[in-house]
Design a protein around this motif. Sequence first.
Motif, PDB file in Angstrom:
ATOM      1  N   THR A 286       0.802  -1.332  -0.091  1.00 45.07           N
ATOM      2  CA  THR A 286       0.080   0.113  -0.058  1.00 45.07           C
ATOM      3  C   THR A 286       0.757   1.326  -0.013  1.00 45.07           C
ATOM      4  OG1 THR A 286      -0.176   0.002   2.363  1.00 45.07           O
ATOM      5  CG2 THR A 286      -1.736  -1.265   1.008  1.00 45.07           C
ATOM      6  N   HIS A 287       2.118   1.132   0.141  1.00 42.58           N
ATOM      7  CA  HIS A 287       2.955   2.489   0.290  1.00 42.58           C
ATOM      8  C   HIS A 287       4.369   2.441  -0.218  1.00 42.58           C
ATOM      9  CE1 HIS A 287       3.305   0.450   4.180  1.00 42.58           C
ATOM     10  NE2 HIS A 287       4.401   1.071   4.374  1.00 42.58           N
ATOM     11  N   LEU A 288       4.853   3.331  -0.554  1.00 42.27           N
ATOM     12  CA  LEU A 288       6.202   3.473  -0.826  1.00 42.27           C
ATOM     13  C   LEU A 288       6.955   4.324   0.171  1.00 42.27           C
ATOM     14  CD1 LEU A 288       9.008   3.501  -2.618  1.00 42.27           C
ATOM     15  CD2 LEU A 288       7.919   5.167  -3.876  1.00 42.27           C
ATOM     16  N   ARG A 289       7.900   3.904   0.899  1.00 40.73           N
ATOM     17  CA  ARG A 289       8.750   4.775   1.843  1.00 40.73           C
ATOM     18  C   ARG A 289      10.060   4.902   1.111  1.00 40.73           C
ATOM     19  NH1 ARG A 289       9.992   3.907   8.082  1.00 40.73           N
ATOM     20  NH2 ARG A 289      10.766   1.647   7.376  1.00 40.73           N
ATOM     21  N   SER A 290      10.907   6.204   0.981  1.00 42.78           N
ATOM     22  CA  SER A 290      12.157   6.409   0.520  1.00 42.78           C
ATOM     23  C   SER A 290      12.855   7.231   1.490  1.00 42.78           C
ATOM     24  CB  SER A 290      12.134   6.969  -0.885  1.00 42.78           C
ATOM     25  OG  SER A 290      13.089   7.384  -1.414  1.00 42.78           O
ATOM     26  N   TYR A 291      14.002   6.866   1.714  1.00 44.27           N
ATOM     27  CA  TYR A 291      15.135   7.563   2.313  1.00 44.27           C
ATOM     28  C   TYR A 291      16.301   8.429   1.418  1.00 44.27           C
ATOM     29  CZ  TYR A 291      13.673   5.718   6.960  1.00 44.27           C
ATOM     30  OH  TYR A 291      13.042   5.420   8.074  1.00 44.27           O
ATOM     31  N   LEU A 292      15.758   8.106   0.061  1.00 43.92           N
ATOM     32  CA  LEU A 292      16.636   8.510  -1.105  1.00 43.92           C
ATOM     33  C   LEU A 292      15.976   9.819  -1.510  1.00 43.92           C
ATOM     34  CD1 LEU A 292      17.014   5.291  -3.096  1.00 43.92           C
ATOM     35  CD2 LEU A 292      18.714   6.273  -1.398  1.00 43.92           C
ATOM     36  N   GLY A 309      12.674  -1.968  -5.189  1.00 38.41           N
ATOM     37  CA  GLY A 309      13.201  -1.861  -3.618  1.00 38.41           C
ATOM     38  C   GLY A 309      13.073  -2.989  -2.666  1.00 38.41           C
ATOM     39  N   ARG A 310      13.122  -2.714  -1.311  1.00 42.58           N
ATOM     40  CA  ARG A 310      12.881  -3.992  -0.409  1.00 42.58           C
ATOM     41  C   ARG A 310      11.401  -3.864  -0.203  1.00 42.58           C
ATOM     42  NH1 ARG A 310      14.693  -1.400   4.114  1.00 42.58           N
ATOM     43  NH2 ARG A 310      14.927  -3.521   5.361  1.00 42.58           N
ATOM     44  N   LEU A 311      10.935  -5.267  -0.133  1.00 45.19           N
ATOM     45  CA  LEU A 311       9.712  -5.498   0.322  1.00 45.19           C
ATOM     46  C   LEU A 311       9.712  -5.594   1.524  1.00 45.19           C
ATOM     47  CD1 LEU A 311       6.910  -6.384  -0.127  1.00 45.19           C
ATOM     48  CD2 LEU A 311       7.473  -8.858  -0.302  1.00 45.19           C
ATOM     49  N   VAL A 312       8.981  -4.818   2.466  1.00 41.54           N
ATOM     50  CA  VAL A 312       9.015  -4.691   4.061  1.00 41.54           C
ATOM     51  C   VAL A 312       7.499  -4.868   4.593  1.00 41.54           C
ATOM     52  CG1 VAL A 312      11.256  -3.359   4.357  1.00 41.54           C
ATOM     53  CG2 VAL A 312       8.993  -2.172   3.936  1.00 41.54           C
ATOM     54  N   HIS A 313       7.462  -5.358   5.883  1.00 44.30           N
ATOM     55  CA  HIS A 313       6.343  -5.022   6.576  1.00 44.30           C
ATOM     56  C   HIS A 313       6.306  -4.208   7.751  1.00 44.30           C
ATOM     57  CE1 HIS A 313       3.185  -6.579   9.515  1.00 44.30           C
ATOM     58  NE2 HIS A 313       2.314  -6.423   8.362  1.00 44.30           N
ATOM     59  N   ILE A 314       5.625  -3.244   7.657  1.00 45.39           N
ATOM     60  CA  ILE A 314       5.804  -2.180   8.506  1.00 45.39           C
ATOM     61  C   ILE A 314       4.718  -2.134   9.553  1.00 45.39           C
ATOM     62  CG2 ILE A 314       5.872   0.451   8.821  1.00 45.39           C
ATOM     63  CD1 ILE A 314       7.128   0.647   6.407  1.00 45.39           C
ATOM     64  N   GLN A 315       5.131  -1.966  10.981  1.00 47.95           N
ATOM     65  CA  GLN A 315       4.128  -1.903  12.030  1.00 47.95           C
ATOM     66  C   GLN A 315       4.407  -0.564  12.806  1.00 47.95           C
ATOM     67  OE1 GLN A 315       5.026  -5.917  13.777  1.00 47.95           O
ATOM     68  NE2 GLN A 315       2.941  -6.250  13.745  1.00 47.95           N
ATOM     69  N   GLY A 316       3.481   0.141  13.225  1.00 47.03           N
ATOM     70  CA  GLY A 316       3.399   1.368  14.053  1.00 47.03           C
ATOM     71  C   GLY A 316       2.361   2.212  13.955  1.00 47.03           C
ATOM     72  N   PRO A 317       2.362   3.183  14.685  1.00 46.46           N
ATOM     73  CA  PRO A 317       1.348   4.373  14.719  1.00 46.46           C
ATOM     74  C   PRO A 317       0.930   4.888  13.329  1.00 46.46           C
ATOM     75  CG  PRO A 317       3.275   5.086  15.664  1.00 46.46           C
ATOM     76  CD  PRO A 317       3.566   3.915  15.692  1.00 46.46           C
ATOM     77  N   GLY A 318      -0.218   5.145  13.138  1.00 46.31           N
ATOM     78  CA  GLY A 318      -0.487   5.604  11.648  1.00 46.31           C
ATOM     79  C   GLY A 318      -1.336   4.746  10.931  1.00 46.31           C
ATOM     80  N   ALA A 319      -1.602   5.302   9.759  1.00 47.77           N
ATOM     81  CA  ALA A 319      -2.360   4.639   8.752  1.00 47.77           C
ATOM     82  C   ALA A 319      -1.696   3.691   8.002  1.00 47.77           C
ATOM     83  CB  ALA A 319      -3.261   5.484   8.224  1.00 47.77           C
ATOM     84  N   HIS A 320      -0.231   3.538   8.090  1.00 54.60           N
ATOM     85  CA  HIS A 320       0.465   3.113   7.090  1.00 54.60           C
ATOM     86  C   HIS A 320       0.841   1.548   7.431  1.00 54.60           C
ATOM     87  CE1 HIS A 320       0.305   6.453   4.084  1.00 54.60           C
ATOM     88  NE2 HIS A 320       0.467   7.123   5.457  1.00 54.60           N
ATOM     89  N   ASP A 321       0.333   1.190   8.395  1.00 52.07           N
ATOM     90  CA  ASP A 321       0.856  -0.637   8.771  1.00 52.07           C
ATOM     91  C   ASP A 321       0.651  -1.401   7.286  1.00 52.07           C
ATOM     92  OD1 ASP A 321       1.152   0.576  11.147  1.00 52.07           O
ATOM     93  OD2 ASP A 321      -0.237  -0.679  12.163  1.00 52.07           O
ATOM     94  N   GLY A 322       1.454  -2.181   7.541  1.00 53.38           N
ATOM     95  CA  GLY A 322       1.150  -3.262   6.301  1.00 53.38           C
ATOM     96  C   GLY A 322       2.538  -3.432   5.552  1.00 53.38           C
ATOM     97  N   PHE A 323       2.263  -4.002   4.313  1.00 54.34           N
ATOM     98  CA  PHE A 323       3.281  -4.148   3.332  1.00 54.34           C
ATOM     99  C   PHE A 323       3.683  -2.923   2.555  1.00 54.34           C
ATOM    100  CE2 PHE A 323       2.051  -8.425   4.206  1.00 54.34           C
ATOM    101  CZ  PHE A 323       3.179  -9.143   4.612  1.00 54.34           C
ATOM    102  N   GLY A 324       4.990  -2.563   2.250  1.00 48.58           N
ATOM    103  CA  GLY A 324       5.395  -1.590   1.588  1.00 48.58           C
ATOM    104  C   GLY A 324       6.610  -1.630   0.833  1.00 48.58           C
ATOM    105  N   ILE A 325       7.050  -0.836  -0.054  1.00 53.27           N
ATOM    106  CA  ILE A 325       8.208  -0.993  -0.930  1.00 53.27           C
ATOM    107  C   ILE A 325       9.024   0.139  -0.116  1.00 53.27           C
ATOM    108  CG2 ILE A 325       9.747  -0.813  -2.941  1.00 53.27           C
ATOM    109  CD1 ILE A 325       7.055  -1.893  -4.241  1.00 53.27           C
ATOM    110  N   GLU A 326      10.352  -0.156   0.100  1.00 46.66           N
ATOM    111  CA  GLU A 326      11.243   0.616   0.828  1.00 46.66           C
ATOM    112  C   GLU A 326      12.561   0.950   0.018  1.00 46.66           C
ATOM    113  OE1 GLU A 326      11.820   1.392   5.359  1.00 46.66           O
ATOM    114  OE2 GLU A 326      13.767   0.227   4.795  1.00 46.66           O
ATOM    115  N   LEU A 327      12.857   2.102  -0.135  1.00 41.91           N
ATOM    116  CA  LEU A 327      13.904   2.734  -0.810  1.00 41.91           C
ATOM    117  C   LEU A 327      15.017   3.080   0.333  1.00 41.91           C
ATOM    118  CD1 LEU A 327      12.622   4.491  -3.966  1.00 41.91           C
ATOM    119  CD2 LEU A 327      13.141   1.949  -3.661  1.00 41.91           C
TER     120      LEU A 327
END
Length: 342
Positions: A286-292, A309-327
């Motif tokens: 559901t989301h893309l997170r980029s540190y680049l 990018g990296r397929l990651v599962h993210i947990q934490g506060p907010g509406a972006h829990d779940g799977f995402g792609i991380e750069l």
Amino acid sequence: MATIRDRDYLLDRAGVIFKVIGDVHPGTHFLGYVKYYPDARGDRLLFGRTYRQNSVVSKAFGILADRPECYLYSPTVGCVITGVPREDIATHYSCRQTLATLHQTPGLLATTPVGKDLLAVIDWIAAAGAMDVIGVTGSFLVGACNARSDIDLVCYGPRGYEAAQALFAERTLIRPYEGETLTRLYLRRAKYMVGGSFDALMRQEARKLQGLTAGAGAHINCEPLRADGDKTFAGVVAKEVGAISVLARITDHSEGLVTPALYGIEVDTVTESTVDEPSVFARRITHLRSYLGAYTGAFRTGDVVYLSGRLVHIQGPGAHDGFGIELTPWSAAESFLANLTR
């Protein structure tokens, strides 16, 4: 002591200068990578020693091979990265404080044409009342600049972004990339061309705060950072599942205008994956997170982009829990990419 912010620099007791990445750090380290380090093969002079510049984040692992205490696992990023132990910090170089210092001592910038251009930019920032929301990073932050240096600025939060937009619209100071200078921009960005066309890349780049200084014709850019006290990624834990390449549509770019960028996405096609049954994950991403910083502000809702990018599962506060792609820049195996396709 000023708060250590994303893109500030830290000098450690070994004489190594780290560039800070992000604003969420463990209690033991500040996350970052080696930007300048003592090396006889370098072309920068700092503290009476010859320094070498490093522009590839993953090379920090090799530079720090004799210092394993600088390797650490970051739950927030979800991988092993580099950082400077807090007890080893000797000097903190603040982007904002350095901008103020350069404004107060203009003689430090009067030795090169690009330095004079930066001084004119700083004068504009001061006149606009934006000294508290814009800073200078890169070589000018630590005095490692030379006649070939770019000007790298940062801005903080919505007010900083608005001020930076006004600055880059000031044609007496900054000219946009257009006409023949587009080729120059293309040569700077060609390594990002995988999965996209020249025209799409130029459209992507036109959305960023960048251009050429009116005097020396030096490249100048500004990276929008999150506001002081932003807690978007506080308490977030990322777990890496594998690597994945996809075509995806941007569904929300509102959090993608600042670094670290967070885009809502919907995957259309998986082109490559290191995990079995990638289609199972595709509909859950559901989301893309980029540190680049290259991808901050690059995309808009409705764009179709190629992501690797990296397929990651993210947990934490907010509406972006779940799977995402991380750069993340801390990848020695491959270059993670995000490119506009249409």
